[in-house]
Design an enzyme around this catalytic site. Sequence first.
Site, short mmCIF file in Angstrom:
data_model
loop_
_atom_site.label_atom_id
_atom_site.label_comp_id
_atom_site.label_asym_id
_atom_site.label_seq_id
_atom_site.Cartn_x
_atom_site.Cartn_y
_atom_site.Cartn_z
N ASP A 1 -6.25 14.22 -25.09
CA ASP A 1 -6.27 12.80 -24.73
C ASP A 1 -5.61 12.06 -25.90
OD1 ASP A 1 -6.74 10.14 -24.38
OD2 ASP A 1 -8.86 10.34 -23.89
N GLU B 1 -0.55 4.86 -0.60
CA GLU B 1 -1.31 6.09 -0.86
C GLU B 1 -0.43 7.32 -0.65
OE1 GLU B 1 -3.16 3.61 0.73
OE2 GLU B 1 -5.31 4.07 0.49
N TYR C 1 0.86 -1.20 0.00
CA TYR C 1 0.00 0.00 0.00
C TYR C 1 0.89 1.24 0.00
CZ TYR C 1 -4.97 -0.95 0.30
OH TYR C 1 -6.26 -1.26 -0.01
N LYS D 1 -1.28 1.24 -25.17
CA LYS D 1 -1.55 1.23 -26.61
C LYS D 1 -0.20 1.39 -27.33
CE LYS D 1 -6.36 2.82 -26.32
NZ LYS D 1 -6.62 3.47 -25.03
N ARG E 1 -1.33 -2.15 -18.94
CA ARG E 1 -2.65 -1.54 -18.98
C ARG E 1 -2.73 -0.49 -17.86
NH1 ARG E 1 -6.74 -2.76 -21.99
NH2 ARG E 1 -5.31 -4.08 -23.16
N THR F 1 -3.44 6.42 -22.14
CA THR F 1 -3.27 5.09 -21.57
C THR F 1 -1.81 4.73 -21.79
OG1 THR F 1 -4.00 4.20 -23.67
CG2 THR F 1 -5.62 4.24 -21.90
N1 DSN Z 1 -11.07 1.14 -25.65
C1 DSN Z 1 -10.08 1.98 -26.26
C2 DSN Z 1 -10.02 1.82 -27.74
O1 DSN Z 1 -10.13 0.71 -28.18
O2 DSN Z 1 -9.86 2.80 -28.45
C3 DSN Z 1 -10.20 3.39 -25.87
O3 DSN Z 1 -10.24 3.46 -24.51
#
Ligand code: DSN
Length: 442
Positions: free
Chosen positions: A197, A48, A46, A227, A233, A224
């Site tokens: 974003d 925080e 933990y 990707k 993730r 994210t």
């Molecule tokens: N789910 C993602 C995508 O496939 O673009 C975006 O969060």
Amino acid sequence: MKNDPVFEIIKQEETRQSEGLELIPSENYVSAEVLKAMGSVLTNKYSEGYPGKRYYGGNENIDQIETLAIERAKELFHADHANVQPHSGANANEAVYFAWCQPGDTILAMALPAGGHLTHGSPVTRSAKIYNFVGYGVTEDGDIDYDELERLAREHQPKLILVGYSAFMKIPDFDRVAKIAAEVSKAAGYEILLMADMAHVAGLIAGGVHPNPLEHGFQVMTSTTHKTLRGPRGGLIVSMGTVGNPLKKCERKLENIPTLIDRAVFPGTQGGPLEHVIAAKAVAFGEDLQPEFQDYARQIVENAQALAAELKRLGFALQGGGTENHLILVNVKDSFGIDGKFFEYALDKVGLTLNANALPNDKGAAFRPSGVRLGTPAMTTRGLGVPEMMKVADWMKRVLDICVAAGDEDGLGSHEAELGAIRSEVRNLALSFPIPGIPANN
Ligand code: DSN
């Protein structure tokens, strides 16, 4: 537990990933090192708070890990600050809204049907119940409708303007949006936060093949990490401004945005950070900083453009006519009269995985959209290049022809032999490009 079936199922998933080709543009394969960090004892802890300011003891190693992740993220995106704690892209976005906006404030973002993301104001989300989202669209040729964006910005005087998307193939003109925000801000008499974003293209930005919004007047970029960044993730927020003490209140001013964001992530919207995932983010960011990553980013775009050109040659109608990034949106309904869900289902049968996707102004039903969305980050990680993209396009066309002949999902039953033949070709090629992180012949 002895012989827990969970591990057998994980093995089956390894086989599925190895024997098929991943065309979903938001997926990728992490390295063995990223996997190792994620599966570490850091999950036991933990922590925080933030490095040096924790609510639990025993965080001397965690602090070093999180600091490494922060410093590497800052270097990647030339940012003043990084918060590596968001559990996901959705959490990252929500934290930014919470950092800057009051309930009822207006946020101007790309509408979901135009290619925006669910978390950019879709009515089904919590954010949409708190803030007033106004959506801008895209033009016929698939670019942001900047004139509409400007008109809506002047009309609604938003507190936050968001450029971001999950199905958009152009390079945004960040300077133009920054100019609009500056003018509207003057008229409104308050500061407007510019947020990007970049979940889909963060790896292309890190690899130097796409512009960095933080260098074009934007104060915040969310992403994210799984990707094009090829990490675990999770989520990430990088920002420009003065970094203060996240445990102390500070004034809602643009210069304080890093501190406002830290406070919005913890304690604002999350509890304990996932330090095993943060360690894996640190490893991935370290990989992204290597010169080879720039070659990878370039190759993603080259592969996507080659694949798009070949699909077009084979008769597929492409939204926006092609792509400037890693992503392609195909209008299968217009091209061949079948819907995206049917095509997705048939491609699954041959080991080509992508997703059905609505197109701007789609007339198809929500679950039977007219398009499919595909992309090249995962295939490029495996080492596939332009020659293999030609094969992928050819397989897609052959499956498409089978779909047209079959008429619907049930009709595919009488085409099993043809689908099986394509499935073997896909498997043979896929197995000759092993997945990083999964030892060959595992
Ligand atoms: N789910 C993602 C995508 O496939 O673009 C975006 O969060």
